[in-house]
Write an enzyme that holds these catalytic residues in place. Sequence first.
Site, PDB file in Angstrom:
ATOM      1  N   GLU A  60      41.136  41.551  38.232  1.00 17.70           N
ATOM      2  CA  GLU A  60      40.717  41.984  36.896  1.00 17.70           C
ATOM      3  C   GLU A  60      39.458  41.285  36.398  1.00 17.70           C
ATOM      4  OE1 GLU A  60      43.950  41.516  37.593  1.00 17.70           O
ATOM      5  OE2 GLU A  60      44.815  43.491  37.192  1.00 17.70           O
ATOM      6  N   HIS A 129      55.067  42.143  30.521  1.00 22.53           N
ATOM      7  CA  HIS A 129      54.525  43.506  30.595  1.00 22.53           C
ATOM      8  C   HIS A 129      54.692  44.277  29.287  1.00 22.53           C
ATOM      9  CE1 HIS A 129      54.498  42.673  34.882  1.00 22.53           C
ATOM     10  NE2 HIS A 129      53.868  43.800  35.096  1.00 22.53           N
TER      11      HIS A 129
END
Lengths: 326, 337
Positions: A60, A129
Amino acid sequence: MAIITYREALNQALREEMSRDDRVFLMGEEVGVYNGAYKVSKGLLEEFGEMRVVDTPITELGFAGVGVGAAMVGLRPVIEFMTWNFALLAIDQVVNAAAKMLYMSGGQYPMPMVFRGPNGAALQLSAQHSQAFESWLAHIPGLKVVTPGTPYDAKGLLKAAIRDDNPVVMLEGEMLYNTKGEVPEEDYIVPIGKADLKREGGDCSIITNGKMVLVAMNAADQLAKEGIHVDVVDLRTVRPMDVDAITASVRKTNRAVVLEEGWEIAGIGAQVVDYVQRECFDDLDAPVVRVHQADVPMPYAKTLEKTAKPDVAKTIAAVKKVLYLN
Amino acid sequence: MAAKKKSDAKGLPGDPQLRKDLLHSMILQRRFEEKVGEAYALGKIGGFCHLYIGQEAVSTGVLSMLRADDYVVTTYRDHGQALARGMTPRAIMAELFGRIDGCSRGKGGSMHLFDRNTNFLGGHGIVGGHVPLAAGVGFAIKYRGGDQVIACFMGESVVNTGAFHEALNMAALWKLPCLFIIENNKYGMGTAVERAAAIKDLSRRADAYDGMHGEYVDGQDVFAVRDAMERALGIARRESKPVLLEIRTYRYMGHSMSDAVSGTYRTKAELDEYLKRDPINLLKARMLEAGDITDADIAAMEQEVKATCQDAWDFADASPEPPLEALYEDVLVDTTS
């Protein structure tokens, strides 16, 4: 107008903007061969080729930085994060690079790019998450932050974000991708920075954004059955925030509930309440009440998760509280 | 400027004019930085300020080999590279003074010199954070089918960051025309490289990526740097592949202005040893020995550079502070019109 899903609306926006402008490319994990972790980019690799629909390693920080570098020299990257939870690894590029480049270069290097992906909780994905990052990102000058809650807004805001010469953060939602709504066939954008009055009623304002728009609309439906009619102000953009739309509604209803997906402390709702107290102090008939996630990491167990999340029942209770009912 | 492998009649690489240009570039950086130190002591420059003294053969050697349409990105120790890239001493000094005529209009300061005219994509302040940007510029070059390259300077401590690995991995995977240039000045702030990196030869980090060329270069010898750049450009520009150069150099000043030159993390004896291989003295000595230049030529050059640096100071001093309305300018591109 066609009825399509939020996912299809995003797909159309990407396809249309990539066709319109060959500087636009999509980069991220699984966007190409896999057709997107959530199928938002379905078919785009086939149509535009691998230079414009770029599968990255799981990296990322790296690919967000690639986007920043490409934007510095004139391309218009759309950087997809599989979720914003993973984007924390890339936050240096969003906050220290993209948001600062124009300013610290004295106006020489604009950042015409989009960082997008699902934000907030889905179902039983537990602590790492299930986080809503609106307030983190909205805190940063140099960014724009949009949070579409419907297919119409998703398409229009993504098109506007891609055309914007500034770094735009777009927060979507796993739980929104399958939702359906009317989307025009013709080209349109939703202007960044403009809220939308999703529903009108004079008794109370529910001010919300993103995934919580659906919760607010459901709460409004149920309240209407009890004869309570509310405004649903969908902020759509949380930076810059449409203060005029907030104040117009609160001046009419004299009561407000602020509903957000994230945590309470320094949340988006805190900023909304600040605007309300400054602009509408004399209009209020009751203190503003906030609805938000419980101040805990998201638990896995179903009942605990449900209890932690803001929902329709909590929103209805909040509206009744500001109306001094119950 | 293309490097000439062959020596000329005097036994030196390049031609007389090129050699004078190289020496001039390095002396300008040295004297400019000395002036910056002086201005800092007088309070005319604030904030963090990292001097480049001792490393001039790296910037000059690398940047004298690039084309005008190539790109450069670097760290917060960026004054030397900005000068070697051809940014004006006036615009740089005015930026350090925080004035409106600065290259970043007084918004960046020492660590954030930018110049669109010379494709100088900035000094960046987060160690490692700018390395993925270089991969992005390389990606954009390839996207457009161009034959430019990007030179990305970094200190040796960057090789220990995740950003370094992520960027080099993608650059190798996608065959991007990136020159990753480690300026190994031996210390990441006060931490010696051997206390930070679990690898001795940093250029061997290239071995982690199939097909990436890596090599070690003597960073005190400007000709050695240019030779390495010629090889690197052959790979990056012609084959569109990344290269990793570890250019070993030494910083003669502290990490920043608040850091003693020696005494805490390095000894005066070590510093003295490295001063014997001052890159400017080495170049001067070779040119003098070969009869390429005279002491009088050097004195004249020093005089001219001194005047240039004083002019930069005077210009910066006379430049206005940014107006208060500039505070809110350039946060975002205005998209309302």
